[in-house]
Motif scaffolding. Structure first.
Motif, mmCIF file in Angstrom:
data_model
loop_
_atom_site.group_PDB
_atom_site.id
_atom_site.type_symbol
_atom_site.label_atom_id
_atom_site.label_comp_id
_atom_site.label_asym_id
_atom_site.label_seq_id
_atom_site.Cartn_x
_atom_site.Cartn_y
_atom_site.Cartn_z
ATOM 1 N N CYS A 308 33.673 47.143 42.993
ATOM 2 C CA CYS A 308 35.090 46.579 42.286
ATOM 3 C C CYS A 308 35.440 45.616 44.096
ATOM 4 O O CYS A 308 35.478 46.320 44.962
ATOM 5 N N CYS A 310 38.572 45.315 44.270
ATOM 6 C CA CYS A 310 39.541 46.138 44.679
ATOM 7 C C CYS A 310 38.825 46.960 45.756
ATOM 8 O O CYS A 310 39.691 47.557 46.691
ATOM 9 N N CYS A 324 37.941 47.503 36.107
ATOM 10 C CA CYS A 324 37.570 48.605 36.494
ATOM 11 C C CYS A 324 39.064 49.537 36.704
ATOM 12 O O CYS A 324 39.957 49.087 36.570
ATOM 13 N N TRP A 326 40.251 51.869 38.377
ATOM 14 C CA TRP A 326 41.260 51.696 39.186
ATOM 15 C C TRP A 326 42.147 50.705 39.733
ATOM 16 O O TRP A 326 43.491 51.362 39.835
ATOM 17 N N CYS A 327 41.591 49.065 39.336
ATOM 18 C CA CYS A 327 43.056 47.895 39.156
ATOM 19 C C CYS A 327 42.837 46.877 38.218
ATOM 20 O O CYS A 327 43.581 46.788 37.686
#
Ligand SMILES: [Zn+2]
Ligand SMILES: [Zn+2]
Length: 348
Positions: A308, A310, A324, A326-327
């Motif tokens: 990603c 990020c 994603c 994570w983000c």
């Protein structure tokens, strides 16, 4: 009966992921099983287990051999040896009884410190404190697994540094036999009223454990690189582990081009992040240096190596838009462009 306190200080950093971690778990079980067959050990031996990765913590506080139950060992990112030593010194203060006019204290504690890596935290202060206040009243044996452990740092800590050649399961079962035999011998000698003979390292060679001497070659760099990712479907974390590919004739058997072959993809639990240090100086490795991309260990998606913007990795099952884990950004993945990118690397 005076107690013989044994501390195991175990490296559970990410480079231990997979088979070494499972072997360490089994080695602990086998040490306890073997020691329980010894009547002297049963009466005197008390065990505590401290684990360390990016953080250190006591996973089993001091308990007698009969009540000891081998813990499920955690796994985390980083090798906080300094923090592990601080935890050890705290536990010695709390758990080891001192001899006073009114009580007979415990025997000198024996510590087995196992590590396969190089410290990622500052160790000077902890080592200094250990040498000044503990080295004379405890016996610490440092055991290195694999060729990447920093024996120089360990040598500052104790004269007794031994190495298990390549950290394979075979080595760890030999280690378990050696530890149980020497602890049993120690508890026998103490029971017979002899002055504490100290754990002998002389028999270590018999089981293939070699003493590390001053001036032994420095460890080979970067044998293992690891990455953490998250499954885009289940949001669960996983670890990708790559090993340096040896090239015949290369320096130390390891290629200078730095090619890493896939060892495996391992599912992680969220607990991993609790045992990891907040990442600081992360080295970087290019995807060009990596060989092999495994499927996601959680959902089976084709690739566990989608990046990603990020900077984090997730799994991906082909071209298309994906969120994603994570983000929460929506990322469009095209057909593999083949261009290389740099990814942040774990600290081992
Ligand atoms: Zn997945
Ligand atoms: Zn992201």
């Amino acid at each position: 009966m005076r107690r013989l306190p044994i501390f195991f200080v175990l490296d559970v950093s990410e480079s231990m992921a997979g088979e070494p971690h499972a072997q360490l778990q089994r080695a602990m079980e086998s040490i306890v099983e073997q020691l329980r067959q010894d009547p002297n050990a049963l009466e005197s031996v008390h065990i505590s287990v401290i684990a360390f990765a990016g953080k250190a913590g006591t996973v089993v506080p001091m308990v007698d051999l009969m009540s000891f139950y081998p813990p499920r060992l955690p796994l985390g990112g980083g090798t906080a040896l300094g923090e592990a030593l601080d935890e050890l010194m705290t536990r010695i203060e709390v758990d080891v009884k001192k001899t006073t006019p009114n009580q007979r204290g415990d025997w000198e504690p024996v510590i087995y410190l196992l590590t396969d890596g190089r410290p990622t935290d500052r160790t000077e202060a902890a080592i200094k404190r250990w040498r000044q206040h503990y080295a004379s009243r405890a016996h610490l044996i440092a055991v290195t697994l694999g060729g990447a452990a920093d024996t120089q740092v360990l040598k500052q800590l104790t004269d007794d540094v031994v190495s298990l050649d390549n950290g394979t399961g075979e080595d760890l079962s030999r280690f378990a036999r050696w530890v149980s035999a020497s602890v049993a011998a120690q508890s026998q000698a103490l029971d017979a009223g002899k002055t504490a003979p100290g754990i002998s390292l002389s028999k270590a060679g018999d089981v293939g454990i070699s003493l590390v001497k001053k001036g032994d070659p420095a460890p080979v760099d970067d044998q293992v690189v690891v990455f953490t990712g998250r499954c885009h479907r289940h949001k669960k974390p996983y670890l990708l582990k790559y090993n340096a590919v040896a090239v015949p004739g290369g320096l130390g058997g390891i290629t200078s081009r730095g090619i890493y072959g896939l060892e495996g993809a391992y599912p992680l639990s969220e607990e991993y992040f609790e045992w990891s240090s907040v990442s600081s100086t992360k080295a970087s490795v290019s995807s060009d240096q990596l060989e092999g991309v495994p499927p996601c260990p959680h959902c089976g998606a084709l690739s566990s190596f989608a990046l990603c913007r990020c900077g984090k990795l997730m799994c991906c099952n082909g071209p298309g838009v994906q969120t994603c884990p994570w983000c929460d950004a929506d990322i469009e993945f095209g057909k593999g462009s083949g261009s290389s990118f740099d990814v942040g690397r774990g600290q081992g």
